[in-house]
Design a protein around this motif. Sequence first.
Motif, short mmCIF file in Angstrom:
data_model
loop_
_atom_site.label_atom_id
_atom_site.label_comp_id
_atom_site.label_asym_id
_atom_site.label_seq_id
_atom_site.Cartn_x
_atom_site.Cartn_y
_atom_site.Cartn_z
N VAL A 49 32.39 -6.70 -13.49
CA VAL A 49 33.18 -7.82 -12.98
C VAL A 49 33.56 -8.67 -14.19
O VAL A 49 32.69 -9.09 -14.95
CB VAL A 49 32.36 -8.67 -11.98
N ASP A 50 34.87 -8.88 -14.38
CA ASP A 50 35.36 -9.69 -15.49
C ASP A 50 35.98 -10.97 -14.95
O ASP A 50 36.80 -10.93 -14.04
CB ASP A 50 36.42 -8.92 -16.30
N GLY A 51 35.57 -12.09 -15.50
CA GLY A 51 36.09 -13.38 -15.08
C GLY A 51 35.09 -14.48 -15.37
O GLY A 51 34.20 -14.33 -16.20
N HIS A 52 35.25 -15.58 -14.67
CA HIS A 52 34.38 -16.75 -14.87
C HIS A 52 33.19 -16.64 -13.91
O HIS A 52 33.23 -17.12 -12.76
CB HIS A 52 35.18 -18.03 -14.63
N ILE A 53 32.13 -16.01 -14.37
CA ILE A 53 30.97 -15.68 -13.53
C ILE A 53 30.26 -16.92 -12.99
O ILE A 53 29.79 -16.90 -11.84
CB ILE A 53 30.00 -14.73 -14.28
N PRO A 54 30.18 -18.04 -13.73
CA PRO A 54 29.52 -19.22 -13.14
C PRO A 54 30.21 -19.75 -11.87
O PRO A 54 29.61 -20.51 -11.12
CB PRO A 54 29.58 -20.26 -14.26
N ALA A 55 31.44 -19.31 -11.61
CA ALA A 55 32.17 -19.78 -10.44
C ALA A 55 32.00 -18.87 -9.22
O ALA A 55 32.67 -19.06 -8.21
CB ALA A 55 33.65 -19.92 -10.77
N ILE A 56 31.10 -17.87 -9.30
CA ILE A 56 30.81 -17.02 -8.15
C ILE A 56 29.32 -17.09 -7.85
O ILE A 56 28.53 -17.59 -8.66
CB ILE A 56 31.25 -15.55 -8.36
N ILE A 57 28.95 -16.60 -6.69
CA ILE A 57 27.53 -16.53 -6.30
C ILE A 57 26.96 -15.20 -6.81
O ILE A 57 27.47 -14.13 -6.45
CB ILE A 57 27.37 -16.61 -4.77
N VAL A 58 25.93 -15.29 -7.64
CA VAL A 58 25.22 -14.09 -8.10
C VAL A 58 23.79 -14.20 -7.57
O VAL A 58 23.05 -15.11 -7.98
CB VAL A 58 25.22 -13.99 -9.64
#
Length: 171
Positions: free
Chosen positions: A35-44
């Motif tokens: 997954v490429d992008g702004h990871i802090p803006a999704i739920i992990v």
Amino acid sequence: MHPLMLHVACGLGPIRAVTASITATPHGCEAEFRVDGHIPAIIVPPHAAPQRMDDLWKTTCFEIFWQPLGGTAYREFNLSPSGRWAAYDFDSFREGMRDAPVEAIAIACAHDDHGLVLKASIAADLPAPAQVALNAIVEHPGGSRQFWALAFPPGPPEFHSEANRQLIVER
């Protein structure tokens, strides 16, 4: 790596691209999702004890659908960044759902602000050749989700559709 497409009903978000790969092994398969992008803006989902668990698709997770060529039965794997997993067998489209027998599933996940990589090693009886789907669900804060796949049938996102199974995997 195969690029996954964002379903047309999903809004754009902080993720720019999702790619995935799968390889048959003598004892099952190995898969990788990026997954490429702004990871802090999704739920992990946070790391947890690796174990079978239902409803992983309700938040960020990755899926494999494995259907032996010429049959209607298929197997679904749900792989969470937490290390938890699920495996289900179906007789045909959404029919006859039951837990699938699995010898072992090992999940490794790493992420930073710009990307997430999940690798899974699955030991299970997976007849080949097979038509395979690789999918991703990405949850955003507030509960909205994006659906990514190799292909989608017309209509709402439906990962169980044979139309999603765009790869032929051989051993």
